[in-house]
Design an enzyme around this catalytic site. Structure first.
Site, PDB file in Angstrom:
ATOM      1  N   HIS A  75      42.119  52.213  32.733  1.00 44.28           N
ATOM      2  CA  HIS A  75      40.863  51.455  32.801  1.00 44.28           C
ATOM      3  C   HIS A  75      40.711  50.874  34.207  1.00 44.28           C
ATOM      4  O   HIS A  75      41.633  50.264  34.747  1.00 44.28           O
ATOM      5  CB  HIS A  75      40.895  50.347  31.743  1.00 44.28           C
ATOM      6  N   CYS A 100      36.315  47.131  26.471  1.00 43.05           N
ATOM      7  CA  CYS A 100      36.656  48.124  27.511  1.00 43.05           C
ATOM      8  C   CYS A 100      37.563  49.231  26.992  1.00 43.05           C
ATOM      9  O   CYS A 100      37.676  50.289  27.616  1.00 43.05           O
ATOM     10  CB  CYS A 100      37.313  47.432  28.691  1.00 43.05           C
ATOM     11  N   ASN A 119      34.240  47.576  37.486  1.00 40.44           N
ATOM     12  CA  ASN A 119      34.647  47.717  36.085  1.00 40.44           C
ATOM     13  C   ASN A 119      33.404  48.039  35.244  1.00 40.44           C
ATOM     14  O   ASN A 119      32.543  47.180  35.057  1.00 40.44           O
ATOM     15  CB  ASN A 119      35.298  46.408  35.641  1.00 40.44           C
TER      16      ASN A 119
HETATM   17  O1  UT7 Z   1      38.005  44.807  31.438  1.00 42.35           O
HETATM   18  C1  UT7 Z   1      38.717  43.595  31.359  1.00 42.35           C
HETATM   19  C2  UT7 Z   1      38.074  42.661  32.333  1.00 42.35           C
HETATM   20  N1  UT7 Z   1      38.850  41.697  33.018  1.00 42.35           N
HETATM   21  C3  UT7 Z   1      39.912  41.922  33.814  1.00 42.35           C
HETATM   22  O2  UT7 Z   1      40.483  42.975  33.892  1.00 42.35           O
HETATM   23  C4  UT7 Z   1      40.344  40.752  34.631  1.00 42.35           C
HETATM   24  C5  UT7 Z   1      41.825  40.707  34.928  1.00 42.35           C
HETATM   25  N2  UT7 Z   1      42.082  39.696  35.947  1.00 42.35           N
HETATM   26  C6  UT7 Z   1      41.829  39.940  37.271  1.00 42.35           C
HETATM   27  O3  UT7 Z   1      41.435  41.035  37.630  1.00 42.35           O
HETATM   28  C7  UT7 Z   1      42.091  38.818  38.251  1.00 42.35           C
HETATM   29  O4  UT7 Z   1      42.683  37.732  37.589  1.00 42.35           O
HETATM   30  C8  UT7 Z   1      40.808  38.351  38.989  1.00 42.35           C
HETATM   31  C9  UT7 Z   1      40.338  39.433  39.945  1.00 42.35           C
HETATM   32  C10 UT7 Z   1      39.706  38.046  37.991  1.00 42.35           C
HETATM   33  C11 UT7 Z   1      41.087  37.097  39.819  1.00 42.35           C
HETATM   34  O5  UT7 Z   1      42.147  37.340  40.728  1.00 42.35           O
HETATM   35  P1  UT7 Z   1      43.357  36.307  40.842  1.00 42.35           P
HETATM   36  O6  UT7 Z   1      44.245  36.835  41.887  1.00 42.35           O
HETATM   37  O7  UT7 Z   1      43.926  36.115  39.461  1.00 42.35           O
HETATM   38  O8  UT7 Z   1      42.646  35.029  41.376  1.00 42.35           O
HETATM   39  P2  UT7 Z   1      42.550  33.567  40.709  1.00 42.35           P
HETATM   40  O9  UT7 Z   1      41.680  33.592  39.503  1.00 42.35           O
HETATM   41  O10 UT7 Z   1      43.916  32.979  40.587  1.00 42.35           O
HETATM   42  O11 UT7 Z   1      41.785  32.790  41.842  1.00 42.35           O
HETATM   43  C12 UT7 Z   1      42.393  32.546  43.130  1.00 42.35           C
HETATM   44  C13 UT7 Z   1      41.383  31.852  44.007  1.00 42.35           C
HETATM   45  C14 UT7 Z   1      40.716  30.640  43.335  1.00 42.35           C
HETATM   46  O12 UT7 Z   1      40.532  29.657  44.311  1.00 42.35           O
HETATM   47  P3  UT7 Z   1      41.535  28.400  44.417  1.00 42.35           P
HETATM   48  O13 UT7 Z   1      41.441  27.711  43.078  1.00 42.35           O
HETATM   49  O14 UT7 Z   1      42.882  28.995  44.672  1.00 42.35           O
HETATM   50  O15 UT7 Z   1      40.971  27.622  45.562  1.00 42.35           O
HETATM   51  C15 UT7 Z   1      39.360  31.176  42.911  1.00 42.35           C
HETATM   52  O16 UT7 Z   1      38.381  30.170  42.849  1.00 42.35           O
HETATM   53  O17 UT7 Z   1      40.326  32.737  44.324  1.00 42.35           O
HETATM   54  C16 UT7 Z   1      39.062  32.116  44.050  1.00 42.35           C
HETATM   55  N3  UT7 Z   1      38.104  33.150  43.713  1.00 42.35           N
HETATM   56  C17 UT7 Z   1      37.348  33.771  44.632  1.00 42.35           C
HETATM   57  N4  UT7 Z   1      37.269  33.630  45.965  1.00 42.35           N
HETATM   58  C18 UT7 Z   1      36.402  34.418  46.625  1.00 42.35           C
HETATM   59  C19 UT7 Z   1      37.807  33.662  42.484  1.00 42.35           C
HETATM   60  N5  UT7 Z   1      36.869  34.622  42.598  1.00 42.35           N
HETATM   61  C20 UT7 Z   1      36.568  34.702  43.928  1.00 42.35           C
HETATM   62  C21 UT7 Z   1      35.678  35.504  44.677  1.00 42.35           C
HETATM   63  N6  UT7 Z   1      35.644  35.329  46.003  1.00 42.35           N
HETATM   64  N7  UT7 Z   1      34.890  36.440  44.099  1.00 42.35           N
END
Ligand code: UT7
Length: 319
Positions: free
Chosen positions: A243, A108, A273
């Site tokens: 980004h 990216c 993204n």
């Molecule tokens: O270009 C580089 C690419 N990558 C990035 O920039 C990613 C950087 N990271 C992020 O943007 C964030 O970490 C994410 C958007 C990927 C995730 O957000 P988060 O606030 O860190 O959520 P999390 O991974 O801690 O997940 C929280 C909860 C989980 O459920 P439990 O375990 O708390 O029950 C996930 O399973 O949210 C759940 N979850 C979802 N729920 C509904 C994860 N994805 C989804 C979804 N819809 N799409």
């Protein structure tokens, strides 16, 4: 080095969060709150090289030059249907250019790496006066569409800039940290009669929270470095083009350096993204909407798999 033209191109299919919730355990509310994304444009019947060529043509038109005037093409791309030849060679043929071409994979952050390479070419090669950078990406072909933690984040598209000799490019900082486990995809190559090892083959794997923390830390360091090295302060910068991966990452960085919301334009809500294409697409949008004034100071900052990151500061001298 100066930017004299910008262009972009998007696939025709719009996929909203509600459409994803039809086949995934997710919701518009979760995606908007956690990422800022409302919809994305996704490749369906298009080919990435055609989007790339359209973005390039648009940048050439904006710069007021012909493809035959280009001296070099750099394409930033993570994945596309061709293993070989390079995407830049395909773009060259489609737009009717004749210059040397090369692809880079800086994930990216590829656009910032490509800008630094272009700047070095201007300094080291007297025969080079005009360079085209095209960032063309289809990350939606890397993810498993049953994995809600990755597939909701991405969109496809292409962004391009035309560069000429000049003094607008003031500072750049690149960072690479070998940390593939945070964000990677491995695919099986063709088999041979001699292969005896296990070869992983699967979709993109991402430790979201690790990437989030690495992104904020590296971007803050890179931004601080280019602002300081160019003799500026955070207040002197008119636009921070970050980004477009997560609006919360953008907001965290903005709050840390205590700058106003207006200085951080974003379009993640519309495109998700788009990997290295995200900053040139945003730049093109600002250019076309006449939101950049001659003399404005811009900071660009990106991060991605590797882990790679980079920032640069330049003046906008285009009317
Ligand atoms: O270009 C580089 C690419 N990558 C990035 O920039 C990613 C950087 N990271 C992020 O943007 C964030 O970490 C994410 C958007 C990927 C995730 O957000 P988060 O606030 O860190 O959520 P999390 O991974 O801690 O997940 C929280 C909860 C989980 O459920 P439990 O375990 O708390 O029950 C996930 O399973 O949210 C759940 N979850 C979802 N729920 C509904 C994860 N994805 C989804 C979804 N819809 N799409």
């Amino acid at each position: 080095m100066n930017i004299t033209g910008t262009g972009s191109a998007h696939p025709s299919l719009t996929v909203t969060n509600e459409m994803l919730a039809d086949f995934l355990d997710t919701s518009d509310e979760w995606i908007v709150t956690r990422t800022g994304i409302k919809q994305r444009q996704i490749i369906s019947n298009e080919r990435l090289e055609d989007l790339a060529a359209t973005a390039a043509d648009n940048a050439l038109t904006d710069a007021g030059i012909k493809a035959s005037e280009l001296d070099f093409i750099i394409c930033s791309n993570v994945v596309n249907e061709y293993i070989t030849p390079s995407m830049s060679c395909i773009i060259q043929g489609k737009i009717g250019a004749e210059c040397p071409c090369i692809d880079i994979n800086g994930a990216c952050a590829g656009f910032i790496y490509a800008l630094d390479m272009a700047n070095s070419f201007f300094q080291s090669k007297s025969e080079i006066n005009t360079i085209l950078i095209v960032c063309a990406e289809e990350p939606t072909r890397m993810v498993d569409w049953q994995q809600r933690n990755t597939c909701v984040l991405f969109g496809d598209g292409a962004g391009a800039v035309v560069l000429t000799r000049g003094n607008d490019f003031k500072a750049v900082k690149l960072t690479s940290i070998s940390k593939s486990e945070a964000l990677y995809q491995m695919r099986k190559l063709e088999s041979t009669p001699f292969i005896s090892k296990d070869e992983p083959d699967g979709p993109l794997v991402m430790k979201g929270q690790d990437v989030f923390k690495l992104a904020v830390a590296a971007s803050l360091k890179d931004i601080e470095c280019v602002v300081r090295e160019s003799g500026n302060t955070y207040d002197d910068v008119d636009h921070y083009l970050l980004h477009q991966a997560n609006i919360r990452i953008i907001e965290t960085i903005r709050n840390y350096i205590n700058q106003s919301e207006e200085k951080f334009p974003h379009n993640i809500e519309n495109y998700g993204n788009t990997s290295s294409a995200s900053i040139p697409i945003l730049l093109d949008e600002l250019n076309r909407n006449k939101q950049l004034k001659c003399g404005d100071t811009l900071v660009l900052s990106a991060f991605g798999a590797g882990f790679t990151a980079g920032a640069c500061l330049f003046k906008w001298s285009k009317n």
